[in-house]
Design a protein around this motif. Structure first.
Motif, PDB file in Angstrom:
ATOM      1  N   THR A  14       0.850  -1.181   0.000  1.00 59.87           N
ATOM      2  CA  THR A  14       0.000   0.000   0.000  1.00 59.87           C
ATOM      3  C   THR A  14       0.890   1.236   0.000  1.00 59.87           C
ATOM      4  OG1 THR A  14      -1.717  -1.162   1.216  1.00 59.87           O
ATOM      5  CG2 THR A  14      -1.782   1.237   1.272  1.00 59.87           C
ATOM      6  N   ILE A  15       0.516   2.209  -0.816  1.00 55.49           N
ATOM      7  CA  ILE A  15       1.298   3.443  -0.919  1.00 55.49           C
ATOM      8  C   ILE A  15       0.344   4.621  -0.749  1.00 55.49           C
ATOM      9  CG2 ILE A  15       2.886   4.787  -2.342  1.00 55.49           C
ATOM     10  CD1 ILE A  15       3.248   2.127  -4.012  1.00 55.49           C
ATOM     11  N   ILE A  16       0.697   5.525   0.153  1.00 61.21           N
ATOM     12  CA  ILE A  16      -0.068   6.760   0.307  1.00 61.21           C
ATOM     13  C   ILE A  16       0.620   7.803  -0.560  1.00 61.21           C
ATOM     14  CG2 ILE A  16      -0.865   8.535   1.901  1.00 61.21           C
ATOM     15  CD1 ILE A  16      -0.638   6.355   4.121  1.00 61.21           C
ATOM     16  N   VAL A  17      -0.143   8.367  -1.487  1.00 63.75           N
ATOM     17  CA  VAL A  17       0.424   9.285  -2.472  1.00 63.75           C
ATOM     18  C   VAL A  17      -0.248  10.647  -2.334  1.00 63.75           C
ATOM     19  CG1 VAL A  17       0.806   9.676  -4.942  1.00 63.75           C
ATOM     20  CG2 VAL A  17       0.851   7.362  -4.051  1.00 63.75           C
ATOM     21  N   SER A  18       0.537  11.686  -2.465  1.00 63.78           N
ATOM     22  CA  SER A  18       0.006  13.042  -2.447  1.00 63.78           C
ATOM     23  C   SER A  18      -1.007  13.215  -3.576  1.00 63.78           C
ATOM     24  CB  SER A  18       1.151  14.038  -2.628  1.00 63.78           C
ATOM     25  OG  SER A  18       0.669  15.314  -2.934  1.00 63.78           O
ATOM     26  N   SER A  19      -2.107  13.890  -3.284  1.00 68.40           N
ATOM     27  CA  SER A  19      -3.137  14.125  -4.307  1.00 68.40           C
ATOM     28  C   SER A  19      -2.590  14.907  -5.494  1.00 68.40           C
ATOM     29  CB  SER A  19      -4.320  14.881  -3.703  1.00 68.40           C
ATOM     30  OG  SER A  19      -4.943  14.073  -2.742  1.00 68.40           O
ATOM     31  N   SER A  20      -1.518  15.661  -5.280  1.00 69.90           N
ATOM     32  CA  SER A  20      -0.930  16.424  -6.381  1.00 69.90           C
ATOM     33  C   SER A  20      -0.324  15.518  -7.449  1.00 69.90           C
ATOM     34  CB  SER A  20       0.140  17.383  -5.845  1.00 69.90           C
ATOM     35  OG  SER A  20       1.226  16.651  -5.298  1.00 69.90           O
ATOM     36  N   LEU A  21      -0.089  14.254  -7.116  1.00 72.77           N
ATOM     37  CA  LEU A  21       0.516  13.304  -8.059  1.00 72.77           C
ATOM     38  C   LEU A  21      -0.516  12.358  -8.678  1.00 72.77           C
ATOM     39  CD1 LEU A  21       3.689  12.407  -5.981  1.00 72.77           C
ATOM     40  CD2 LEU A  21       3.583  13.869  -8.003  1.00 72.77           C
ATOM     41  N   GLN A  22      -1.793  12.699  -8.543  1.00 72.76           N
ATOM     42  CA  GLN A  22      -2.850  11.812  -9.003  1.00 72.76           C
ATOM     43  C   GLN A  22      -2.744  11.490 -10.498  1.00 72.76           C
ATOM     44  OE1 GLN A  22      -6.498  13.109  -7.392  1.00 72.76           O
ATOM     45  NE2 GLN A  22      -7.424  11.097  -7.543  1.00 72.76           N
ATOM     46  N   ASN A  23      -2.303  12.437 -11.312  1.00 69.14           N
ATOM     47  CA  ASN A  23      -2.199  12.217 -12.761  1.00 69.14           C
ATOM     48  C   ASN A  23      -0.751  12.056 -13.217  1.00 69.14           C
ATOM     49  OD1 ASN A  23      -5.014  12.414 -13.154  1.00 69.14           O
ATOM     50  ND2 ASN A  23      -4.852  14.643 -13.003  1.00 69.14           N
ATOM     51  N   HIS A  24       0.148  11.780 -12.299  1.00 70.47           N
ATOM     52  CA  HIS A  24       1.571  11.640 -12.614  1.00 70.47           C
ATOM     53  C   HIS A  24       1.845  10.244 -13.172  1.00 70.47           C
ATOM     54  CE1 HIS A  24       5.960  11.845 -11.984  1.00 70.47           C
ATOM     55  NE2 HIS A  24       5.769  13.150 -12.042  1.00 70.47           N
ATOM     56  N   THR A  26       4.263   8.200 -12.577  1.00 71.41           N
ATOM     57  CA  THR A  26       4.693   7.226 -11.573  1.00 71.41           C
ATOM     58  C   THR A  26       3.497   6.546 -10.917  1.00 71.41           C
ATOM     59  OG1 THR A  26       4.837   8.983  -9.935  1.00 71.41           O
ATOM     60  CG2 THR A  26       6.873   8.338 -11.030  1.00 71.41           C
ATOM     61  N   THR A  27       2.426   7.287 -10.711  1.00 74.18           N
ATOM     62  CA  THR A  27       1.216   6.714 -10.120  1.00 74.18           C
ATOM     63  C   THR A  27       0.609   5.676 -11.058  1.00 74.18           C
ATOM     64  OG1 THR A  27       0.847   8.822  -9.011  1.00 74.18           O
ATOM     65  CG2 THR A  27      -0.995   7.290  -9.066  1.00 74.18           C
ATOM     66  N   ARG A  28       0.631   5.967 -12.348  1.00 78.46           N
ATOM     67  CA  ARG A  28       0.117   5.000 -13.324  1.00 78.46           C
ATOM     68  C   ARG A  28       0.984   3.734 -13.361  1.00 78.46           C
ATOM     69  NH1 ARG A  28      -1.780   9.762 -15.728  1.00 78.46           N
ATOM     70  NH2 ARG A  28       0.085  10.366 -16.823  1.00 78.46           N
ATOM     71  N   ILE A  29       2.288   3.905 -13.264  1.00 77.13           N
ATOM     72  CA  ILE A  29       3.192   2.747 -13.261  1.00 77.13           C
ATOM     73  C   ILE A  29       2.933   1.894 -12.023  1.00 77.13           C
ATOM     74  CG2 ILE A  29       5.608   2.017 -13.093  1.00 77.13           C
ATOM     75  CD1 ILE A  29       6.332   4.558 -14.727  1.00 77.13           C
ATOM     76  N   LEU A  58      10.037  12.110  -1.297  1.00 76.02           N
ATOM     77  CA  LEU A  58       9.558  13.396  -1.772  1.00 76.02           C
ATOM     78  C   LEU A  58      10.118  13.620  -3.169  1.00 76.02           C
ATOM     79  CD1 LEU A  58       8.019  16.038  -1.162  1.00 76.02           C
ATOM     80  CD2 LEU A  58      10.167  16.965  -0.288  1.00 76.02           C
ATOM     81  N   LEU A  59       9.225  13.778  -4.131  1.00 78.39           N
ATOM     82  CA  LEU A  59       9.616  13.976  -5.525  1.00 78.39           C
ATOM     83  C   LEU A  59       9.817  15.460  -5.799  1.00 78.39           C
ATOM     84  CD1 LEU A  59      10.048  12.908  -8.411  1.00 78.39           C
ATOM     85  CD2 LEU A  59       7.570  13.060  -8.723  1.00 78.39           C
ATOM     86  N   ASN A 125      10.858   8.196 -14.944  1.00 77.45           N
ATOM     87  CA  ASN A 125       9.837   7.668 -14.042  1.00 77.45           C
ATOM     88  C   ASN A 125      10.021   6.189 -13.741  1.00 77.45           C
ATOM     89  OD1 ASN A 125       8.567  10.143 -13.750  1.00 77.45           O
ATOM     90  ND2 ASN A 125       7.363   9.845 -15.601  1.00 77.45           N
ATOM     91  N   THR A 126      10.505   5.426 -14.697  1.00 78.30           N
ATOM     92  CA  THR A 126      10.741   4.000 -14.475  1.00 78.30           C
ATOM     93  C   THR A 126      11.819   3.802 -13.417  1.00 78.30           C
ATOM     94  OG1 THR A 126      10.158   3.584 -16.786  1.00 78.30           O
ATOM     95  CG2 THR A 126      11.282   1.810 -15.618  1.00 78.30           C
ATOM     96  N   GLU A 127      12.896   4.567 -13.526  1.00 80.71           N
ATOM     97  CA  GLU A 127      13.979   4.514 -12.541  1.00 80.71           C
ATOM     98  C   GLU A 127      13.476   4.953 -11.167  1.00 80.71           C
ATOM     99  OE1 GLU A 127      17.712   6.997 -12.677  1.00 80.71           O
ATOM    100  OE2 GLU A 127      18.137   5.622 -14.329  1.00 80.71           O
ATOM    101  N   LEU A 128      12.631   5.967 -11.156  1.00 84.10           N
ATOM    102  CA  LEU A 128      12.060   6.501  -9.929  1.00 84.10           C
ATOM    103  C   LEU A 128      11.258   5.419  -9.199  1.00 84.10           C
ATOM    104  CD1 LEU A 128      10.444   9.966  -9.736  1.00 84.10           C
ATOM    105  CD2 LEU A 128       9.270   8.063  -8.728  1.00 84.10           C
ATOM    106  N   VAL A 129      10.370   4.744  -9.918  1.00 79.08           N
ATOM    107  CA  VAL A 129       9.536   3.692  -9.328  1.00 79.08           C
ATOM    108  C   VAL A 129      10.402   2.528  -8.863  1.00 79.08           C
ATOM    109  CG1 VAL A 129       7.775   1.962  -9.858  1.00 79.08           C
ATOM    110  CG2 VAL A 129       7.439   4.323 -10.569  1.00 79.08           C
ATOM    111  N   LYS A 130      11.352   2.129  -9.679  1.00 80.72           N
ATOM    112  CA  LYS A 130      12.218   1.003  -9.323  1.00 80.72           C
ATOM    113  C   LYS A 130      13.006   1.301  -8.048  1.00 80.72           C
ATOM    114  CE  LYS A 130      15.809  -2.027 -11.125  1.00 80.72           C
ATOM    115  NZ  LYS A 130      16.783  -2.258 -12.185  1.00 80.72           N
ATOM    116  N   GLY A 131      13.542   2.512  -7.939  1.00 79.56           N
ATOM    117  CA  GLY A 131      14.295   2.901  -6.743  1.00 79.56           C
ATOM    118  C   GLY A 131      13.430   2.913  -5.494  1.00 79.56           C
ATOM    119  N   MET A 132      12.233   3.500  -5.601  1.00 82.99           N
ATOM    120  CA  MET A 132      11.322   3.547  -4.452  1.00 82.99           C
ATOM    121  C   MET A 132      10.943   2.143  -4.002  1.00 82.99           C
ATOM    122  SD  MET A 132       8.520   6.595  -4.775  1.00 82.99           S
ATOM    123  CE  MET A 132       7.670   5.865  -6.145  1.00 82.99           C
TER     124      MET A 132
END
Length: 172
Positions: A14-24, A26-29, A58-59, A125-132
């Protein structure tokens, strides 16, 4: 014979994501990988929080900052983020390392040297998700315990097969 990837179930959390990233992207990935995503207005803008592993990310995109990044409020945002989250990471998203990106990275490193903030420069974004996901998985309770157990077994094996221990056993 099945490969390791086929036999190991995919890790989901489960990941809690800032609402500001709803259409980002990384969220889709993350959604495509079937992670449970909860959007919240109560977290810092640009934040990803992994509650089961106790990590927060923090992105920050240097291209979104003002020309004088000191005036952009970035330092205050990071300072607040570090105070709230004990295990915090800053994802510095820059597709290339230009002079300005390196200046921002250097300034953040100097300003937060000695704090519990870790900086992870990412290029896409792929690198970002993989790192997280790698960090979150390694620090999540079941996986951290598993890693600790494997390290203890490896250490015991090294000690058992050590020539020094064999020589001491022979002497005794």
């Amino acid at each position: 014979m099945a490969s390791h990837a086929e036999t190991t179930p995919q890790w989901r959390t489960t990941i809690i994501v800032s609402s500001s990233l709803q259409n980002h992207d990384t969220t889709r990935i993350l959604s495509a990988q079937q992670h449970r995503i909860r959007f919240s207005d109560g977290v810092e803008s640009g934040a990803f929080i992994f509650p089961l592993s106790g990590t927060a990310f923090l992105l920050v995109d240097p291209q979104d900052l003002l020309e004088h990044f000191e005036e952009s409020g970035l330092i205050e945002r990071i300072k607040k983020f570090v105070q709230v989250h004990r295990n915090s990471f800053l994802l510095l998203n820059s597709p290339f390392n230009g002079k300005r990106e390196l200046e921002i990275l250097s300034m953040i490193q100097h300003r937060f040297f000695g704090s519990n903030l870790r900086i992870l420069p990412v290029r896409n974004n792929t690198e970002l998700v993989k790192g997280m996901l790698t960090i979150a998985k390694a620090t999540s309770k079941p996986h951290a315990d598993s890693i600790r157990d494997r390290m203890a077994r490896a250490r015991a094996r090294v000690i058992e097969s050590s020539p020094v221990w064999e020589m001491l056993r022979d002497v005794l």
